[in-house]
Design a protein around this motif. Structure first.
Motif, PDB file in Angstrom:
ATOM      1  N   GLN A 129      -7.311 -13.198 -66.709  1.00  0.00           N
ATOM      2  CA  GLN A 129      -6.794 -12.010 -66.020  1.00  0.00           C
ATOM      3  C   GLN A 129      -7.006 -10.783 -66.890  1.00  0.00           C
ATOM      4  O   GLN A 129      -6.491 -10.715 -68.012  1.00  0.00           O
ATOM      5  CB  GLN A 129      -5.298 -12.191 -65.725  1.00  0.00           C
ATOM      6  CG  GLN A 129      -4.650 -10.977 -65.068  1.00  0.00           C
ATOM      7  CD  GLN A 129      -3.227 -11.278 -64.601  1.00  0.00           C
ATOM      8  OE1 GLN A 129      -2.697 -12.373 -64.821  1.00  0.00           O
ATOM      9  NE2 GLN A 129      -2.596 -10.297 -63.971  1.00  0.00           N
ATOM     10  N   ILE A 181      -5.883  -8.400 -56.687  1.00  0.00           N
ATOM     11  CA  ILE A 181      -5.206  -9.477 -57.407  1.00  0.00           C
ATOM     12  C   ILE A 181      -5.701 -10.804 -56.842  1.00  0.00           C
ATOM     13  O   ILE A 181      -5.416 -11.136 -55.690  1.00  0.00           O
ATOM     14  CB  ILE A 181      -3.674  -9.363 -57.215  1.00  0.00           C
ATOM     15  CG1 ILE A 181      -3.162  -8.053 -57.786  1.00  0.00           C
ATOM     16  CG2 ILE A 181      -2.951 -10.545 -57.819  1.00  0.00           C
ATOM     17  CD1 ILE A 181      -3.042  -7.999 -59.282  1.00  0.00           C
ATOM     18  N   ALA A 239      -5.622 -13.843 -61.733  1.00  0.00           N
ATOM     19  CA  ALA A 239      -4.404 -13.069 -61.972  1.00  0.00           C
ATOM     20  C   ALA A 239      -3.181 -13.954 -61.739  1.00  0.00           C
ATOM     21  O   ALA A 239      -2.751 -14.160 -60.614  1.00  0.00           O
ATOM     22  CB  ALA A 239      -4.364 -11.848 -61.067  1.00  0.00           C
ATOM     23  N   PRO A 251       1.189 -10.498 -60.796  1.00  0.00           N
ATOM     24  CA  PRO A 251       0.776  -9.128 -60.473  1.00  0.00           C
ATOM     25  C   PRO A 251       0.806  -8.232 -61.714  1.00  0.00           C
ATOM     26  O   PRO A 251      -0.022  -7.346 -61.868  1.00  0.00           O
ATOM     27  CB  PRO A 251       1.821  -8.665 -59.459  1.00  0.00           C
ATOM     28  CG  PRO A 251       2.458  -9.913 -58.924  1.00  0.00           C
ATOM     29  CD  PRO A 251       2.330 -10.946 -59.994  1.00  0.00           C
TER      30      PRO A 251
END
Lengths: 166, 757
Positions: free
Chosen positions: B407, B591, B601, B604
């Motif tokens: 991420q 996302i 991801a 969030p």
């Protein structure tokens, strides 16, 4: 409710200024009397073994654990609970300080905490943070980390908010 | 990106909306409710860890008048299924005859009677007969799978995270490139939530519908579980939260079990029943933090950069699956820590044992994996001879870096800010050696810790939940927020009033936050996972804005265009009746998460935190005093600085307690210290004046920039405190908790280290 031999004992108490007369079995605790007979449920039961302090009330001005106090042992006593702290509809300075400083989160320990604090400030009106810590050490709180409770009591002790009640 | 609202009530220390009720005794918790004619329930429980239930005998000599007894047979007889529905349906509400008993204190039968004393007396006359079987009481035995509790291997769930390598061989090649490798094994103990209000629930039936009220975090979890258990549709059961005396995760899943029991009792008794746990029962039977063992290898380049991270995480899930897969998920997703590293391998397993199920507790797996990496980083700094805080500043993830799941961090990255805040707050070290008031030698130490915590549900969890919230102008002209997010002391009702008030130009006291009840509020998702302010608060903000827009449009059509909401609300309500706006969660753009490969991801956004702890150790008694604890937390935006600081302080003390003094002991599968007398939590006397630094690096998609904060303060302070103990004594302690007896047991080692230094 009957005791093991069925006998009931009459006791006289003053609860938040009101005369209370009740015939109780010898094993009846003050916490049970307050909560179940008088519906003064501000007296909380968190452990029923004298560990958590949530049931703390004032018995003749002293902070005492209602879950470990037998009603028959305090005949004639004067009891103060959280429901009796307000005077003429106004919050007690400690109640106001608890709200203002965020000292109540889930609130379950709050009534007992307030009564321990009332007893502490009556004995030691200008208590320091360390004295507050020692004076309230019998009351557990799991939400606050204690900081805001000490802040609230200290604010009253220092007269930041209002003078302590007599 | 959310448009920032004018300041209004947001960002101010507004007193709690429930403050006065809580200081006057007017707040009614479930056991305070006066239910005319209510009976009291009690639960008959197993005394063995593993076996088969052969019979439930009722003492023939006991007077069963005015006593109701419920067994598993009553569930099917009424068309229900004997399950407590959660992720799976493997846990029964009551062990059926011939069924497997899976843990000590598992519920076998129920009684109700007119008084609590009578119910407790009757319980003693219900006698389960159980054929005992060999029990599985640790994770090693579970993994040997000689006794099978779940599937063929006793593994409830396994996750693997790989970054920067294809397979194990490639991973080992990368690790082999390290200049040195630090290895450690880090067991962490169970922890009891110890909310001060014990669990409890009340039920009554009316026209075939079941009404439940109780202490809980998640009314819709209970609602879902009751539909299966009672064999009814959504209208057949109404679940209402009473004022709740703390939860910390402990009232996330277990209330469904109590609800099941009290609903069955009330149905059979034909009257209201209250089922309130006493403290011993609550500690013994309800969920705790998962015990965990992490084996960790940290590969370092000669210059101290991290080359590779390898972590193997094994959690004890207890007897049923409950929430264990998601606890493990959060544990492994945080196991690499907030550090730059190109090659990461995390393997996590949660296994079945015959312990009572472990479950949700603030932090939800992350504290168990934060402690290992923060001990490892501390060992690395020591080995390299560099300052532990400066070393963390050097390695910290920054915008543009990627986490273990790949991420990329692009916004709201407070890593440098929280570390800088701790560096500024640190001040000089206190004198290393001292003498206590009682004349004992005292040794001081300082420890730090750096960590992050994902806000909201993992991966696509928030999309799956699709939480909803409503803001309404009632026909009477009041503004109401309706959500299933419960206020369990964390201040949800107050911040919702602030957020809705800010959107509508109203003071928070003009906004009423409805007490959650499944017949009055939409399902906003559970009150867990650091999501209430960020996710549901975001829904409240959107719904309030939509309401404001609608009322403004009405005002425009009626010659009052541009008038403030407060001025036209009463007229609009009189003309229109109730106007309600309900909104549903929408994920932020960009996302993406792949559940199959555990990449993308994971959350969030992350909250970031750093902590500094100074300890003083009495070298005679080995008692550790926390003299100072500073925690800096990036919360995005403090909607209510007083409330958020209070939450951080509370979480910090729970973490210090977990690190230094709390300890749940199991003996033959039973909690051996099921009392507040010996299952201790920090008191006033154990708590320093906790210092909290709020850092605000806004989350563009949160209400006013806010992100999650409920759990993060629990993740790190235990590691900071134990790093401080290690700093003081010069020997490693790689276990949670480090009790005085843990330190005393290694007296020879640290005495020798002390004489050398």
């Amino acid at each position: 409710m009957r005791s093991s031999d069925g006998s009931l004992i009459e006791v006289h108490l003053t609860v938040n200024g009101d005369a209370v007369r009740r015939a109780v079995p010898p094993e009846r605790t003050l916490a049970e009397l307050l909560r179940e007979d008088l519906l003064l449920t501000g007296c909380k039961q968190g452990c029923d073994q004298g560990d958590c302090g949530a049931c703390t009330v004032l018995v003749d001005g002293r902070a005492q654990l209602a879950c470990l106090t037998l009603v028959v042992a305090i005949d004639g006593a004067t009891i103060e609970t959280v429901e009796g702290l307000q005077q003429r509809g106004r919050l007690h300075p400690l109640q106001a300080a608890f709200v203002a400083h965020g000292a109540a989160q889930c609130g379950f320990c709050t009534p007992g905490m307030l009564l321990s604090a009332v007893a502490l400030l009556r004995a030691s009106p200008r208590a320091s943070r360390d004295e507050i810590r020692a004076g309230l050490a019998g009351n557990l709180c799991r939400c606050t980390g204690y900081v805001k409770i000490i802040d609230a009591v200290e604010a009253v002790a220092r007269g930041d908010d209002e003078e302590p009640a007599p | 990106m959310a448009e920032l609202q004018p300041a209004g009530p947001v960002g101010r220390p507004v007193p709690r909306v429930d403050g006065v009720a809580k200081v006057t005794g007017a707040a009614h918790y479930v056991d305070d409710l006066d239910l005319p004619g209510a009976w009291h329930g009690a639960t008959v429980r197993s005394t063995v860890a593993h076996g088969v239930l052969d019979a439930v005998d009722l003492d023939p000599d006991y007077d069963w008048t005015d006593v109701v007894v419920v067994t598993a047979a009553d569930i099917a007889a009424a068309g229900g299924r004997n399950v407590v529905t959660l992720i799976e349906e493997d846990q029964p509400a009551l062990v059926p005859l011939g069924g497997r008993v899976m843990h000590v204190d598992e519920a076998i039968a129920l009684v109700a009677a007119p008084t609590r004393a009578r119910a407790l007396e009757a319980r003693r006359h219900v006698r389960p007969r159980i054929s005992a079987r060999p029990a599985v009481l640790d994770t090693d035995a579970a993994l040997r799978a000689e006794v099978k509790l779940y599937g063929d291997d006793n593994v409830f769930k396994r996750f693997v995270i790989r970054k920067g390598h294809g397979d194990d061989a490639a991973f080992e090649d990368a690790m082999a490139g390290a200049d040195r490798i630090i290895e450690g094994v880090y067991p962490t103990a169970a922890q009891e939530q110890m909310y001060i209000e014990p669990q409890g629930m009340a039920a009554h039936w009316e026209d075939g519908r079941c009404f439940l009220v109780g202490s809980m975090q998640c009314p819709y979890y209970v609602h879902k579980a009751m539909k299966a258990l009672l064999g009814c549709d959504g209208d057949g059961v109404v679940v209402t939260q009473a004022v709740t005396g703390g939860g910390f995760g402990g009232k996330e899943e277990y209330p469904s079990m109590i609800a099941a029991h009290v609903a069955l009792l009330a149905r059979k008794a034909g009257r209201p029943v209250k089922l309130i746990y006493d403290r011993g029962e609550d500690i013994a039977a309800t969920t705790k933090r998962h015990p965990c063992v992490t084996r960790h290898r940290l590969g370092l380049a000669a210059d101290g950069a991290i080359v590779a991270i390898d972590a193997d995480v094994v959690m004890d899930g207890g007897a049923y699956l409950t929430l264990s897969p998601v606890v493990l998920s959060r544990g492994v997703l945080h196991a690499a820590g907030p550090y730059r590293c190109p090659v990461v391998r995390i393997v996590g397993r949660v296994v079945a044992t015959n312990h009572p199920p472990h479950g949700a507790f603030r932090g939800f797996g992350a504290p168990q994996t934060t402690f290992p990496y923060e001990r490892q980083i501390d060992k690395a700094a020591r080995l390299l001879g560099v300052d532990p805080l400066a070393y963390r500043q050097r390695l910290a993830l920054r915008p543009g870096d990627t986490t273990a799941t790949g991420q990329e961090l692009t916004f709201s990255v407070g890593s440098e800010a929280v570390l800088e805040a701790i560096a500024r707050a640190a001040g000089p070290r206190p004198a290393r050696d001292a003498v206590s008031a009682g004349g004992a030698p005292v040794r001081r130490g300082r420890g730090v810790c750096f960590y992050f915590h994902g806000s909201g549900f993992t991966g696509a969890g928030e999309q799956r939940i699709a939480g909803r919230a409503t803001v309404a102008l009632t026909a009477a002209g009041d503004v109401e927020v309706r959500s299933s997010s419960t206020d369990i002391g964390q201040g949800a009702a107050t911040i919702f009033a602030q957020i809705a008030g800010a959107s509508l130009g109203l003071a928070p006291e003009r906004v009423r936050v409805v007490d959650p009840s499944t017949d009055k509020v939409p399902d906003s998702g559970p009150t867990v996972a650091s999501r209430t302010c960020m996710v549901v608060g975001g829904l409240v903000e959107r719904a309030a804005r939509a309401l404001g827009t609608r009322i403004a449009a009405w005002a425009g059509e009626h010659g009052r265009g541009g008038a403030p909401f407060a001025e036209v609300a009463a007229a609009a309500a009189a003309a229109l009746g109730e106007v309600a706006e309900t909104v549903q969660y929408e994920p932020p753009p960009g996302i993406e998460w792949d559940d199959a490969t555990y990449t993308g991801a994971a959350y969030p956004v992350f909250g970031w935190a750093a902590c500094l702890v100074d300890v003083a150790i009495d070298l005679d008694t080995c008692e550790v005093t926390v003299e100072r604890c500073v925690q800096a937390v990036d919360v995005g935006k403090a909607i209510n600085p007083m409330i958020v600081k209070g939450q951080i302080e509370g979480g910090t003390l729970q973490a210090l307690g977990w690190g230094l003094l709390e300890n749940v002991l199991y003996q033959d599968g039973k909690v051996a210290n099921a009392s507040m007398t010996n299952c201790i939590v920090p008191t006033f006397a154990d708590a320093p004046d906790l210092e909290t630094v709020l850092v605000e690096v806004p989350y563009p998609y949160g209400p006013h920039g806010a992100k999650g904060v409920g759990e993060i303060p629990m993740d790190g302070p235990a590691a900071a405190a134990i790093n401080a103990v290690v700093d003081a004594l010069g020997v490693d302690f790689d276990v949670v908790p480090v009790l005085p007896e843990t330190i005393a047991a290694r007296r020879d080692a640290w005495d020798a280290a002390r004489r050398k230094s």
